[in-house]
Design an enzyme around this catalytic site. Structure first.
Site, short mmCIF file in Angstrom:
data_model
loop_
_atom_site.label_atom_id
_atom_site.label_comp_id
_atom_site.label_asym_id
_atom_site.label_seq_id
_atom_site.Cartn_x
_atom_site.Cartn_y
_atom_site.Cartn_z
N ASN A 1 -5.43 -0.70 -1.82
CA ASN A 1 -4.78 0.61 -1.90
C ASN A 1 -5.02 1.36 -0.60
O ASN A 1 -6.01 1.12 0.09
CB ASN A 1 -5.39 1.40 -3.07
CG ASN A 1 -4.77 2.78 -3.23
OD1 ASN A 1 -3.55 2.92 -3.22
ND2 ASN A 1 -5.59 3.80 -3.37
N HIS B 1 -5.54 5.25 0.79
CA HIS B 1 -5.87 6.59 0.30
C HIS B 1 -5.95 7.54 1.48
O HIS B 1 -6.57 7.22 2.50
CB HIS B 1 -7.21 6.56 -0.44
CG HIS B 1 -7.59 7.89 -1.01
ND1 HIS B 1 -6.99 8.42 -2.13
CD2 HIS B 1 -8.49 8.82 -0.59
CE1 HIS B 1 -7.52 9.61 -2.38
NE2 HIS B 1 -8.43 9.87 -1.47
N ASN C 1 4.67 3.91 3.01
CA ASN C 1 3.72 2.85 3.33
C ASN C 1 4.28 1.48 2.96
O ASN C 1 4.02 0.48 3.65
CB ASN C 1 2.37 3.09 2.65
CG ASN C 1 1.47 3.99 3.48
OD1 ASN C 1 1.17 3.69 4.63
ND2 ASN C 1 1.04 5.10 2.90
N GLU D 1 -1.77 5.98 8.53
CA GLU D 1 -1.61 5.13 7.34
C GLU D 1 -0.65 3.98 7.64
O GLU D 1 -0.91 2.82 7.32
CB GLU D 1 -1.05 5.95 6.17
CG GLU D 1 -2.04 6.94 5.57
CD GLU D 1 -1.42 7.71 4.41
OE1 GLU D 1 -0.74 7.10 3.56
OE2 GLU D 1 -1.62 8.94 4.34
N GLY E 1 7.92 5.52 -0.91
CA GLY E 1 7.37 4.28 -0.41
C GLY E 1 7.33 4.16 1.09
O GLY E 1 7.72 3.13 1.65
N MET F 1 1.14 6.10 -8.47
CA MET F 1 0.43 7.23 -9.07
C MET F 1 0.05 6.98 -10.53
O MET F 1 0.22 7.83 -11.39
CB MET F 1 1.29 8.50 -8.95
CG MET F 1 1.71 8.84 -7.55
SD MET F 1 0.32 8.98 -6.41
CE MET F 1 -0.31 10.59 -6.88
N ARG F 2 -0.46 5.81 -10.80
CA ARG F 2 -0.98 5.50 -12.14
C ARG F 2 -2.40 5.00 -11.99
O ARG F 2 -2.69 4.20 -11.10
CB ARG F 2 -0.15 4.40 -12.83
CG ARG F 2 1.32 4.71 -13.00
CD ARG F 2 1.60 5.91 -13.85
NE ARG F 2 1.09 5.79 -15.21
CZ ARG F 2 0.84 6.84 -15.99
NH1 ARG F 2 1.04 8.06 -15.57
NH2 ARG F 2 0.39 6.65 -17.21
N ILE F 3 -3.27 5.46 -12.89
CA ILE F 3 -4.63 4.92 -12.93
C ILE F 3 -4.57 3.62 -13.73
O ILE F 3 -4.04 3.59 -14.83
CB ILE F 3 -5.59 5.92 -13.61
CG1 ILE F 3 -5.52 7.25 -12.87
CG2 ILE F 3 -6.99 5.34 -13.71
CD1 ILE F 3 -6.72 7.67 -12.14
N LEU F 4 -5.08 2.55 -13.16
CA LEU F 4 -5.03 1.24 -13.81
C LEU F 4 -6.30 1.03 -14.64
O LEU F 4 -7.38 1.51 -14.28
CB LEU F 4 -4.87 0.15 -12.77
CG LEU F 4 -3.54 0.21 -12.00
CD1 LEU F 4 -3.60 -0.57 -10.70
CD2 LEU F 4 -2.39 -0.29 -12.87
#
Length: 198
Positions: free
Chosen positions: A111, A113, A18, A178, A16, A94-97
């Site tokens: 988000n 990236h 960021n 970032e 974490g 790291m999960r696709i929603l």
């Protein structure tokens, strides 16, 4: 905390960094958002300890405990109901929603990236940039939509690709940017100066 500050929940999967940048930015009295909770999709995400050490509420649900993405997201939504966030910030989550979840939070979920979107979506972006012979690389804060890394851009930062760069050296330079632009972008969204139009 003043009533005008937007409530922000951060979703993480790892250390974490960021997330930490957002927490630090939110300590400024004039920052337009407050971090009300940090959620991880696994129990050993290092950022949970960091957030707890700052007095921020934390929660985790191990995504492997759920047979479906929808089941996991229902558990996540139960946590979010307690925190009542106005905005969700993904920080290395790291999960696709599912489209259902992203549509529910349309215009209120952002988000970061590590590439200059729409270039280099998905994983291993620094290696992708080097393989493509890119002259510059960077990072993008964007609104989250059902398509992966496809939502409208809020802010971008660019870094030059230097001779002899490796994915690791490039990642280090991009990470500095970032940490700079994510708090800026969250502030823009919290103040209503960046909004979802598409």
């Amino acid at each position: 905390m003043t009533e005008s500050k937007k409530r922000v929940a951060i979703l993480i999967s790892g250390r974490g960094s960021n997330m930490t940048a957002l927490i630090e930015a939110a300590k400024a009295p004039d920052y337009p958002a407050e971090i009300v909770g940090v959620f991880a999709n696994k129990p050993d995400a290092g950022g949970l300890q960091t957030a707890a050490g700052q007095g921020i509420a934390t929660a985790w649900r191990w995504h492997k405990d759920y047979p479906s993405r929808t089941g996991f997201e229902l558990a996540l939504s139960d946590v979010l109901k307690l925190w009542r966030p106005d905005i969700i910030a993904l920080a290395g989550f790291m999960r696709i929603l599912t489209p259902e979840f992203t549509e529910k939070w349309r215009g209120r979920m952002i988000n970061i990236h590590p590439s200059l979107l729409p270039l280099h979506k998905g994983l291993h972006t620094h290696a992708q940039a080097l393989a493509d012979g890119a002259k510059e690389h960077g990072c993008t804060v964007h609104f989250v939509t059902p398509g992966m890394d496809e939502g409208p851009t809020i802010l971008q930062a660019r870094v030059p690709v230097l001779p002899g760069d490796t994915p690791e050296t490039l990642a280090e330079r991009v990470l500095v940017e970032e940490h700079r632009i994510y708090p800026e972008a969250l502030a823009l969204v919290a103040r209503g100066e960046a909004s979802f139009s598409g």
